[in-house]
Design a protein around this motif. Structure first.
Motif, PDB file in Angstrom:
ATOM      1  N   ALA A   1       4.907  15.955   6.692  1.00  0.00           N
ATOM      2  CA  ALA A   1       5.871  16.234   5.778  1.00  0.00           C
ATOM      3  C   ALA A   1       6.764  16.089   6.419  1.00  0.00           C
ATOM      4  N   SER A   2       7.152  15.801   7.409  1.00  0.00           N
ATOM      5  CA  SER A   2       8.854  15.137   8.173  1.00  0.00           C
ATOM      6  C   SER A   2       9.390  14.337   7.186  1.00  0.00           C
ATOM      7  N   ALA A   3       8.806  13.427   6.370  1.00  0.00           N
ATOM      8  CA  ALA A   3       9.575  13.086   5.709  1.00  0.00           C
ATOM      9  C   ALA A   3      10.432  14.182   4.666  1.00  0.00           C
ATOM     10  N   SER A   4       9.835  14.910   4.582  1.00  0.00           N
ATOM     11  CA  SER A   4      10.542  16.398   3.318  1.00  0.00           C
ATOM     12  C   SER A   4      11.571  16.619   4.276  1.00  0.00           C
ATOM     13  N   ARG A   5      11.589  17.366   5.458  1.00  0.00           N
ATOM     14  CA  ARG A   5      12.588  17.827   6.513  1.00  0.00           C
ATOM     15  C   ARG A   5      13.620  17.197   6.641  1.00  0.00           C
ATOM     16  N   PRO A   6      15.693  17.663   6.744  1.00  0.00           N
ATOM     17  CA  PRO A   6      16.120  17.064   6.411  1.00  0.00           C
ATOM     18  C   PRO A   6      16.489  15.927   8.555  1.00  0.00           C
ATOM     19  N   GLN A   7      16.886  15.082   7.740  1.00  0.00           N
ATOM     20  CA  GLN A   7      17.796  14.658   9.423  1.00  0.00           C
ATOM     21  C   GLN A   7      18.031  15.876  10.566  1.00  0.00           C
TER      22      GLN A   7
ATOM     23  N   VAL B   1       3.074  15.419  -6.153  1.00  0.00           N
ATOM     24  CA  VAL B   1       1.637  15.770  -6.588  1.00  0.00           C
ATOM     25  C   VAL B   1       0.776  14.480  -5.423  1.00  0.00           C
ATOM     26  N   VAL B   2       0.783  14.979  -4.960  1.00  0.00           N
ATOM     27  CA  VAL B   2      -0.360  13.363  -3.390  1.00  0.00           C
ATOM     28  C   VAL B   2      -1.431  13.361  -3.899  1.00  0.00           C
TER      29      VAL B   2
ATOM     30  N   LEU C   1      -5.812  -6.427  -7.024  1.00  0.00           N
ATOM     31  CA  LEU C   1      -5.694  -6.146  -5.759  1.00  0.00           C
ATOM     32  C   LEU C   1      -4.133  -4.501  -5.806  1.00  0.00           C
ATOM     33  N   GLN C   2      -3.930  -4.192  -6.583  1.00  0.00           N
ATOM     34  CA  GLN C   2      -2.937  -3.126  -7.386  1.00  0.00           C
ATOM     35  C   GLN C   2      -3.318  -2.164  -6.435  1.00  0.00           C
ATOM     36  N   THR C   3      -4.626  -2.552  -7.615  1.00  0.00           N
ATOM     37  CA  THR C   3      -5.757  -0.567  -7.513  1.00  0.00           C
ATOM     38  C   THR C   3      -6.491  -0.689  -6.423  1.00  0.00           C
ATOM     39  N   VAL C   4      -7.096  -1.774  -5.714  1.00  0.00           N
ATOM     40  CA  VAL C   4      -7.504  -1.487  -4.300  1.00  0.00           C
ATOM     41  C   VAL C   4      -6.497  -1.433  -3.161  1.00  0.00           C
ATOM     42  N   ALA C   5      -4.928  -0.958  -2.861  1.00  0.00           N
ATOM     43  CA  ALA C   5      -4.089  -1.200  -2.124  1.00  0.00           C
ATOM     44  C   ALA C   5      -3.675   0.555  -2.221  1.00  0.00           C
ATOM     45  N   MET C   6      -4.793   1.053  -3.424  1.00  0.00           N
ATOM     46  CA  MET C   6      -4.216   2.441  -3.795  1.00  0.00           C
ATOM     47  C   MET C   6      -5.020   3.622  -3.390  1.00  0.00           C
ATOM     48  N   VAL C   7      -6.567   2.772  -3.391  1.00  0.00           N
ATOM     49  CA  VAL C   7      -7.687   3.369  -2.736  1.00  0.00           C
ATOM     50  C   VAL C   7      -7.996   3.122  -1.234  1.00  0.00           C
ATOM     51  N   LEU C   8      -7.230   2.328  -0.698  1.00  0.00           N
ATOM     52  CA  LEU C   8      -6.848   1.751   0.589  1.00  0.00           C
ATOM     53  C   LEU C   8      -6.112   3.052   1.243  1.00  0.00           C
ATOM     54  N   SER C   9      -5.160   3.416   0.130  1.00  0.00           N
ATOM     55  CA  SER C   9      -3.588   4.358   0.628  1.00  0.00           C
ATOM     56  C   SER C   9      -4.957   6.025   1.124  1.00  0.00           C
ATOM     57  N   GLU C  10      -5.401   6.029   0.442  1.00  0.00           N
ATOM     58  CA  GLU C  10      -5.914   8.124   1.065  1.00  0.00           C
ATOM     59  C   GLU C  10      -7.620   7.298   1.957  1.00  0.00           C
ATOM     60  N   LEU C  11      -7.869   5.859   1.722  1.00  0.00           N
ATOM     61  CA  LEU C  11      -8.602   5.536   3.309  1.00  0.00           C
ATOM     62  C   LEU C  11      -8.242   5.811   4.929  1.00  0.00           C
ATOM     63  N   ILE C  12      -6.772   5.002   4.337  1.00  0.00           N
ATOM     64  CA  ILE C  12      -6.481   4.827   6.071  1.00  0.00           C
ATOM     65  C   ILE C  12      -5.028   6.485   6.172  1.00  0.00           C
ATOM     66  N   ALA C  13      -4.939   7.088   5.526  1.00  0.00           N
ATOM     67  CA  ALA C  13      -4.684   8.116   5.355  1.00  0.00           C
ATOM     68  C   ALA C  13      -5.492   9.464   5.865  1.00  0.00           C
ATOM     69  N   ASN C  14      -6.984   9.409   5.227  1.00  0.00           N
ATOM     70  CA  ASN C  14      -7.738  10.258   5.834  1.00  0.00           C
ATOM     71  C   ASN C  14      -8.231   9.611   7.088  1.00  0.00           C
TER      72      ASN C  14
ATOM     73  N   ILE D   1       1.166  -1.252   0.105  1.00  0.00           N
ATOM     74  CA  ILE D   1       0.376  -0.375   0.117  1.00  0.00           C
ATOM     75  C   ILE D   1       0.619   0.875   0.076  1.00  0.00           C
ATOM     76  N   ILE D   2       1.271   1.854  -1.177  1.00  0.00           N
ATOM     77  CA  ILE D   2       1.656   2.919  -1.474  1.00  0.00           C
ATOM     78  C   ILE D   2       1.288   4.375  -1.407  1.00  0.00           C
ATOM     79  N   ARG D   3       1.934   5.330  -0.160  1.00  0.00           N
ATOM     80  CA  ARG D   3       1.671   6.594   0.063  1.00  0.00           C
ATOM     81  C   ARG D   3       2.860   7.394  -0.610  1.00  0.00           C
ATOM     82  N   ARG D   4       2.721   8.637  -1.304  1.00  0.00           N
ATOM     83  CA  ARG D   4       4.276   9.463  -1.495  1.00  0.00           C
ATOM     84  C   ARG D   4       5.677   8.320  -2.043  1.00  0.00           C
ATOM     85  N   GLU D   5       5.242   7.136  -2.840  1.00  0.00           N
ATOM     86  CA  GLU D   5       6.472   6.922  -2.555  1.00  0.00           C
ATOM     87  C   GLU D   5       7.116   5.678  -2.209  1.00  0.00           C
ATOM     88  N   ARG D   6       6.456   5.895  -1.105  1.00  0.00           N
ATOM     89  CA  ARG D   6       6.687   4.441   0.100  1.00  0.00           C
ATOM     90  C   ARG D   6       5.466   3.634   1.189  1.00  0.00           C
TER      91      ARG D   6
END
Length: 755
Positions: A169-175, A203-204, A148-161, A120-125
């Motif tokens: 956005a923490s992943a976009s900041r340097p460690q 683009v999310v 399954l892959q198409t459904v997983a994509m929809v699931l990423s929206e559900l679980i993120a919301n 289940i992919i969100r923002r490339e991870r």
């Protein structure tokens, strides 16, 4: 069996009501696994979510309910952990036979044999895993995996919301905010300083399920039209100050933009019930997964072009066109991207663009070729650069050193400025030697030539004062083309190279493709070769594909009409291979004579010695050749059984090893006695200390990179030829333990310039 789109659509229709309900997130996920299990006639369906770095079983239909929120797997642990870590699909008829299988007794999964899981992919991870299981051993069909892959994509929206995963956005900041050095691969030479600018905000996709598929399809059609207009406009306006191989790159890139297969796959994703944005993202995810499975870097480069176009199309259809290029560069900039397409690079203001850093990238990538034509330094393979650097950070880029300094201290900036000044001073000193002959102190004249592969590379002859082109890699034209280059196109390139070289010699190496330089438009499948560098490549492949070599022979003969044509055959293993290749050229020559066509004034045939076995038959080979070139890169890896592309083995052999030098001496002496000129073309000859040793062995000709001509010429002019010849004879008779150290010390005593 229904299509993948129909299977996914059947599931999404039922998921829509579940997602739209006001039930808690847990209840929604419980409903989701039930819907998927029934739709796929699967005995088990489970959802694992990544929380605080651990994959937690969050919902299941078929496994023990007591395991929910109890069973947890680390990234890389078990089948689920492997899927999430590698962002890949697993489809197994016997799960327990997989080496990464990890049994969890609380789940009761011992009854189930088959297993299929998708990330289940969100923002490339990967933020979770969707898995199904069956008691009977069976492989899931491709259409089921697609669904399954198409459904997983929809699931990423559900679980993120629902806030079930951390997608902040923490992943976009340097460690770290401290100064640091980040290493990478040198793609285009140069140094530059500027502020970090990210090529584009990601683009999310926020809405994945389509309300009206016809409307979504029309949106995609409109976006395709706009994207193609942009590409046509950019490629028409690109300015490089003359023709070049990069123009063919851009034409290949345009071909992808008009590829019907790509647009058809996006339409199929819309048919499955996805929005236009989600459909583009879905096809893009599939492309990324294929890229991870591609060992051939050249085919992967073409996939990168498709990735670039997907990003562009996604920005258009979503209305989010604000890439850094569109917003405009405000100051000196070092551009950062995961990867970059050639057309995207062309959008930037060259006056402000001081360098490019890529997380991926390669020497043969289309963007690298275009950047070289633009004169923009590029560093590739900079791992996690987007996680370690923030927008606006000061960067000091030195691709020659293969590094970038982020948030540099005052001391780092001073050191960088000193290196830049020294490099400019050295370049000026080397430039001053442009018209000076590569003559030793005792009057021994050597021949310094350059390696080339692109039309633009020929300009380095005048810039460096080199004696000619000792190796023109003709395969580059094949590597940047989407289809096999026609004879007329090959002929045009060869003629332009000869015209630019003028009276200086050019040695054309026939195509060295296949193996680790496979071309997707050649039908022979070499993907399964375990040792591609030693596989079905170069002359072996060319002799099998007579039509390929005949077309190149005709193109070279026609291009060299009235001039001297130097042809060299790569990776000759036995003398009969050279004889067969030469006979093929002679047949084409006879064909041209019979038709009254103009011929070269002279044809000189040479062989490359890269395969050690050829050295055992020099007495048979030498009488039939006009010149010999030693390819030290391949020769060294074959002698030491050490893959030169493997970083773990890079330090396991030394070009100044007695084994290498003694082997070279065994080749140089009989060739000299037979009156056959010998050259070394390879990285070894471009290093001052190694080149000094080669000269001591009796090498008169070196073919090296243009950047190495100045340093090698300076070394030659500070060297005594008789002294180094005597020293090498002494060292090879009784090799010291540290031959490199001894040679370095001797050079210092003699005042030989090695810097």
């Amino acid at each position: 069996m229904p299509s993948a789109a129909a299977s996914a659509r059947a599931i999404l229709v039922n998921l829509h009501d579940v997602m739209a309900s006001r039930n808690p997130a847990q209840a929604k996920l419980n409903g989701v696994v039930g819907i998927i299990a029934e739709a796929m006639d699967s005995e088990v369906c489970s959802i694992y979510l990544l929380r605080e770095g651990v994959l937690e079983l969050y919902a299941t239909r078929g496994l023990a309910q007591e395991a929910v929120h109890v069973t947890k797997l680390a990234l890389g642990e078990g089948l689920v952990g492997t899927i999430a870590k590698e962002v890949e699909v697993l489809n197994l008829d016997e799960a327990a036979s997989h080496p990464d299988f990890a049994y969890r007794p609380e789940t009761g999964e011992e009854r189930y044999h088959s297993f299929a899981g998708v990330p289940i992919i969100r923002r490339e991870r990967a933020v979770g895993v969707l898995a199904v299981q069956h008691a009977e051993p069976r492989k899931y069909a491709d259409v089921e995996i697609e669904a399954l892959q198409t459904v997983a994509m929809v699931l990423s929206e559900l679980i993120a919301n629902a806030g079930l995963i951390d997608v902040g956005a923490s992943a976009s900041r340097p460690q770290s905010t401290a100064a640091m050095r980040i290493g990478g691969q040198r793609l285009v030479d140069g140094m530059g300083a500027g502020c970090a600018v990210f090529h584009q905000p990601r683009v999310v996709v926020e809405h994945t399920v389509a309300e009206d598929t016809d409307a979504e399809r029309h949106r995609v059609y409109a976006a395709f039209d706009k994207m193609r207009e942009q590409i046509d406009r950019m490629t028409a306006q690109a300015e490089f100050g003359g023709g070049g191989e990069h123009e063919e790159v851009l034409q290949t890139y345009k071909m992808f933009a008009y590829d019907e297969g790509w647009s058809r796959r996006i339409n199929e994703a819309i048919d499955s019930g996805l929005t236009a944005e989600a459909a583009i993202e879905r096809v893009q995810q599939r492309t990324r997964q294929r890229m991870r499975q591609i060992d051939d870097p050249l085919l992967a480069d073409r996939m990168h072009d498709l990735e670039d176009l997907s990003n562009r199309l996604l920005r258009i259809v979503s209305g989010q066109m604000g890439s850094a290029a569109q917003l405009g560069l405000k100051q000196d900039t070092i551009l950062i991207a995961r990867n970059l397409g050639p057309a995207e690079l062309l959008e930037y203001d060259k006056r402000r663009l001081k360098g490019v850093i890529l997380e991926e990238g390669s020497l043969t990538a289309h963007v690298t070729i275009v950047a070289r034509a633009m004169g923009v330094p590029v560093l590739g393979r900079a791992r996690d650069i987007r996680r370690q650097v923030a927008e606006g950070d000061m960067l000091l880029l030195d691709t020659i050193e293969g590094s970038v300094f982020a948030r540099p201290s005052a001391g780092m900036e001073e050191a960088f400025e000193a290196r830049l000044a020294l490099r400019q001073k050295r370049r000026a000193a080397f430039a001053a030697l442009k018209d000076a002959a590569p003559m030793t102190r005792d009057g021994h004249r050597l021949t310094l030539m350059i390696n080339a592969g692109l039309r633009d590379d020929v300009a380095a002859l005048d810039l460096t004062g080199a004696d000619g082109i000792g190796l023109f890699r003709t395969e580059f034209q094949f590597l940047v083309s989407a289809t096999l280059p026609q004879r007329e196109r090959q002929q045009r390139l060869y003629r332009e190279v000869l015209d630019a070289a003028g009276t200086r010699p050019v040695i054309f190496r026939t195509v060295d493709i296949g193996g680790d330089k496979a071309l997707p438009y050649l039908t022979r499948d070499t993907a399964d070769e375990e040792n591609p560098a030693m596989g079905w490549r170069a002359l072996r492949l060319a002799l099998e594909r007579g039509g390929l070599m005949k077309a190149q022979a005709r193109a070279l003969l026609e291009a060299a009409a009235g001039r001297v044509l130097n042809v060299m055959f790569p990776m000759v293993s036995e003398p009969w291979e050279f004889d067969e290749a030469k006979a093929l050229f002679e047949q084409q020559r006879d064909w041209m004579v019979a038709r009254g066509k103009r011929l070269p004034a002279e044809i000189r045939y040479g062989a490359m010695l890269e395969v050690p076995a050829l050295a055992e038959q020099l007495d048979i080979l030498l009488p039939g050749i006009d010149f010999l070139s030693i390819g030290t890169n391949d020769l060294t890896q074959f002698l030491f059984a050490a893959d030169r592309a493997n970083p773990k083995l890079a330090e396991r052999y030394d070009w100044l090893s007695p084994s290498i030098l003694r082997f070279l001496a065994r080749v140089i002496v009989p060739a000299r006695d037979a009156g056959v000129p010998v050259a070394v073309c390879g990285e070894m000859g471009g290093r001052p200390l190694e080149a000094m040793a080669l000269i001591g062995l009796g090498i008169q000709r070196l073919s090296i990179t243009p950047a190495a001509v100045g340093p090698i010429k300076a070394m030659v002019r500070s060297l005594d030829h008789a002294a180094v010849t005597a020293k090498m004879a002494q060292l090879l008779a009784r090799p010291p333990r540290d031959l490199r150290g001894v040679l370095t010390g001797w050079a210092a005593e003699q005042g030989v310039e090695l810097a």
